[in-house]
Design a protein around this motif. Structure first.
Motif, PDB file in Angstrom:
ATOM      1  N   GLN A  92      -9.259   6.615   3.516  1.00 27.07           N
ATOM      2  CA  GLN A  92      -8.791   5.591   2.592  1.00 27.07           C
ATOM      3  C   GLN A  92      -7.326   5.859   2.281  1.00 27.07           C
ATOM      4  N   VAL A  93      -6.524   4.812   2.319  1.00 23.77           N
ATOM      5  CA  VAL A  93      -5.096   4.923   2.013  1.00 23.77           C
ATOM      6  C   VAL A  93      -4.806   4.071   0.790  1.00 23.77           C
ATOM      7  N   ILE A  94      -4.158   4.681  -0.190  1.00 22.23           N
ATOM      8  CA  ILE A  94      -3.734   3.971  -1.390  1.00 22.23           C
ATOM      9  C   ILE A  94      -2.223   3.830  -1.305  1.00 22.23           C
ATOM     10  N   VAL A  95      -1.744   2.592  -1.334  1.00 26.59           N
ATOM     11  CA  VAL A  95      -0.321   2.304  -1.177  1.00 26.59           C
ATOM     12  C   VAL A  95       0.268   1.949  -2.530  1.00 26.59           C
ATOM     13  N   SER A  96       1.301   2.685  -2.917  1.00 26.79           N
ATOM     14  CA  SER A  96       2.033   2.421  -4.148  1.00 26.79           C
ATOM     15  C   SER A  96       3.410   1.887  -3.777  1.00 26.79           C
ATOM     16  N   LEU A  97       3.824   0.817  -4.432  1.00 28.03           N
ATOM     17  CA  LEU A  97       5.102   0.170  -4.117  1.00 28.03           C
ATOM     18  C   LEU A  97       6.137   0.474  -5.183  1.00 28.03           C
ATOM     19  N   GLU A  98       7.325   0.827  -4.747  1.00 28.37           N
ATOM     20  CA  GLU A  98       8.439   0.969  -5.681  1.00 28.37           C
ATOM     21  C   GLU A  98       9.001  -0.411  -5.977  1.00 28.37           C
ATOM     22  N   ALA A  99       9.859  -0.500  -6.970  1.00 22.66           N
ATOM     23  CA  ALA A  99      10.350  -1.799  -7.435  1.00 22.66           C
ATOM     24  C   ALA A  99      11.227  -2.515  -6.414  1.00 22.66           C
ATOM     25  N   ASP A 100      11.886  -1.779  -5.514  1.00 21.50           N
ATOM     26  CA  ASP A 100      12.838  -2.416  -4.600  1.00 21.50           C
ATOM     27  C   ASP A 100      12.245  -2.789  -3.238  1.00 21.50           C
ATOM     28  N   VAL A 101      10.943  -2.705  -3.072  1.00 19.69           N
ATOM     29  CA  VAL A 101      10.303  -2.987  -1.781  1.00 19.69           C
ATOM     30  C   VAL A 101      10.266  -4.487  -1.520  1.00 19.69           C
ATOM     31  N   THR A 102      10.643  -4.865  -0.300  1.00 20.14           N
ATOM     32  CA  THR A 102      10.588  -6.274   0.091  1.00 20.14           C
ATOM     33  C   THR A 102       9.226  -6.577   0.707  1.00 20.14           C
ATOM     34  N   ALA A 103       8.892  -7.842   0.769  1.00 25.05           N
ATOM     35  CA  ALA A 103       7.628  -8.257   1.371  1.00 25.05           C
ATOM     36  C   ALA A 103       7.585  -7.907   2.855  1.00 25.05           C
ATOM     37  N   GLN A 104       8.719  -8.000   3.534  1.00 21.95           N
ATOM     38  CA  GLN A 104       8.773  -7.668   4.957  1.00 21.95           C
ATOM     39  C   GLN A 104       8.488  -6.186   5.189  1.00 21.95           C
ATOM     40  N   ARG A 105       9.010  -5.339   4.334  1.00 21.58           N
ATOM     41  CA  ARG A 105       8.778  -3.892   4.474  1.00 21.58           C
ATOM     42  C   ARG A 105       7.294  -3.569   4.261  1.00 21.58           C
ATOM     43  N   LEU A 106       6.671  -4.210   3.267  1.00 21.10           N
ATOM     44  CA  LEU A 106       5.248  -4.010   3.035  1.00 21.10           C
ATOM     45  C   LEU A 106       4.430  -4.520   4.219  1.00 21.10           C
ATOM     46  N   THR A 107       4.801  -5.653   4.764  1.00 15.17           N
ATOM     47  CA  THR A 107       4.101  -6.199   5.921  1.00 15.17           C
ATOM     48  C   THR A 107       4.214  -5.276   7.121  1.00 15.17           C
ATOM     49  N   ASP A 108       5.396  -4.714   7.354  1.00 14.59           N
ATOM     50  CA  ASP A 108       5.566  -3.762   8.460  1.00 14.59           C
ATOM     51  C   ASP A 108       4.642  -2.561   8.298  1.00 14.59           C
ATOM     52  N   LEU A 109       4.550  -2.046   7.076  1.00 19.16           N
ATOM     53  CA  LEU A 109       3.669  -0.911   6.809  1.00 19.16           C
ATOM     54  C   LEU A 109       2.203  -1.282   7.053  1.00 19.16           C
ATOM     55  N   LEU A 110       1.779  -2.445   6.548  1.00 22.54           N
ATOM     56  CA  LEU A 110       0.387  -2.850   6.691  1.00 22.54           C
ATOM     57  C   LEU A 110       0.006  -3.106   8.144  1.00 22.54           C
ATOM     58  N   VAL A 111       0.926  -3.638   8.930  1.00 24.90           N
ATOM     59  CA  VAL A 111       0.649  -3.863  10.354  1.00 24.90           C
ATOM     60  C   VAL A 111       0.421  -2.530  11.063  1.00 24.90           C
ATOM     61  N   ILE A 112       1.228  -1.536  10.742  1.00 21.67           N
ATOM     62  CA  ILE A 112       1.055  -0.215  11.366  1.00 21.67           C
ATOM     63  C   ILE A 112      -0.254   0.421  10.905  1.00 21.67           C
ATOM     64  N   LEU A 113      -0.568   0.315   9.608  1.00 18.49           N
ATOM     65  CA  LEU A 113      -1.804   0.907   9.097  1.00 18.49           C
ATOM     66  C   LEU A 113      -3.047   0.221   9.652  1.00 18.49           C
ATOM     67  N   ARG A 114      -2.981  -1.073   9.895  1.00 20.61           N
ATOM     68  CA  ARG A 114      -4.115  -1.800  10.461  1.00 20.61           C
ATOM     69  C   ARG A 114      -4.425  -1.335  11.880  1.00 20.61           C
ATOM     70  N   GLY A 115      -3.458  -0.764  12.569  1.00 19.38           N
ATOM     71  CA  GLY A 115      -3.671  -0.269  13.922  1.00 19.38           C
ATOM     72  C   GLY A 115      -4.404   1.056  13.982  1.00 19.38           C
ATOM     73  N   ILE A 116      -4.593   1.694  12.851  1.00 20.42           N
ATOM     74  CA  ILE A 116      -5.278   2.987  12.805  1.00 20.42           C
ATOM     75  C   ILE A 116      -6.761   2.739  12.540  1.00 20.42           C
ATOM     76  N   GLU A 117      -7.621   3.328  13.347  1.00 25.22           N
ATOM     77  CA  GLU A 117      -9.056   3.100  13.236  1.00 25.22           C
ATOM     78  C   GLU A 117      -9.651   3.795  12.013  1.00 25.22           C
ATOM     79  N   ARG A 118     -10.747   3.215  11.523  1.00 27.52           N
ATOM     80  CA  ARG A 118     -11.532   3.769  10.414  1.00 27.52           C
ATOM     81  C   ARG A 118     -10.674   4.054   9.181  1.00 27.52           C
ATOM     82  N   LEU A 119      -9.813   3.093   8.857  1.00 28.68           N
ATOM     83  CA  LEU A 119      -8.899   3.270   7.740  1.00 28.68           C
ATOM     84  C   LEU A 119      -9.069   2.103   6.774  1.00 28.68           C
ATOM     85  N   THR A 120      -9.288   2.400   5.508  1.00 26.95           N
ATOM     86  CA  THR A 120      -9.368   1.390   4.465  1.00 26.95           C
ATOM     87  C   THR A 120      -8.072   1.445   3.670  1.00 26.95           C
TER      88      THR A 120
END
Length: 126
Positions: A92-120
């Motif tokens: 399980q991965v818990i993602v915490s966002l800082e105040a200056d994070v853009t939506a594109q940066r979060l999307t890039d992170l989520l796309v990479i995390l979705r590629g890892i198997e057995r990960l919530t």
């Protein structure tokens, strides 16, 4: 002596017809479907489960990315998770966002995390 010819005024009716036809063409030829969707689930308070789950904490900033307190490059993120937990354990991965994070940066992170198997993935809300 020349005879002066009067110029005819332009008809606005035909111009409006052309604009209307162009508008119809572009509306009907455009697609309004989404190119890609990223599923988000918000972390919420709850009871701890009985099964063993390996948890990781990711802090995402505009120019920084930390996994369990250690600085990691975005491209090296899958290798980081391969080292932290064996393949057999659910993770399980818990993602915490800082105040200056853009939506594109979060999307890039989520796309990479979705590629890892057995990960919530859980994203902390504000």
């Amino acid at each position: 002596m020349r005879k002066r010819t009067r110029r005819r005024r332009l008809s606005m009716t035909s111009l409006i017809d052309v604009i209307f036809l162009l508008l119809l063409f572009f509306m009907l030829s455009s697609t309004f479907s989404r190119f890609a969707e990223v599923e988000l689930s918000s972390a919420s308070a709850g009871t701890t489960g009985t099964r063993d789950v390996t948890r990781s904490f990711v802090q995402l900033g505009e120019s920084s990315l930390r996994v369990n307190g250690e600085e990691v490059a975005l491209a090296a993120l899958p290798e980081s998770f391969a080292e932290t937990a064996p393949e057999a354990d659910p993770r399980q991965v818990i993602v915490s966002l800082e105040a200056d994070v853009t939506a594109q940066r979060l999307t890039d992170l989520l796309v990479i995390l979705r590629g890892i198997e057995r990960l919530t993935i859980r994203v902390l809300g504000s």
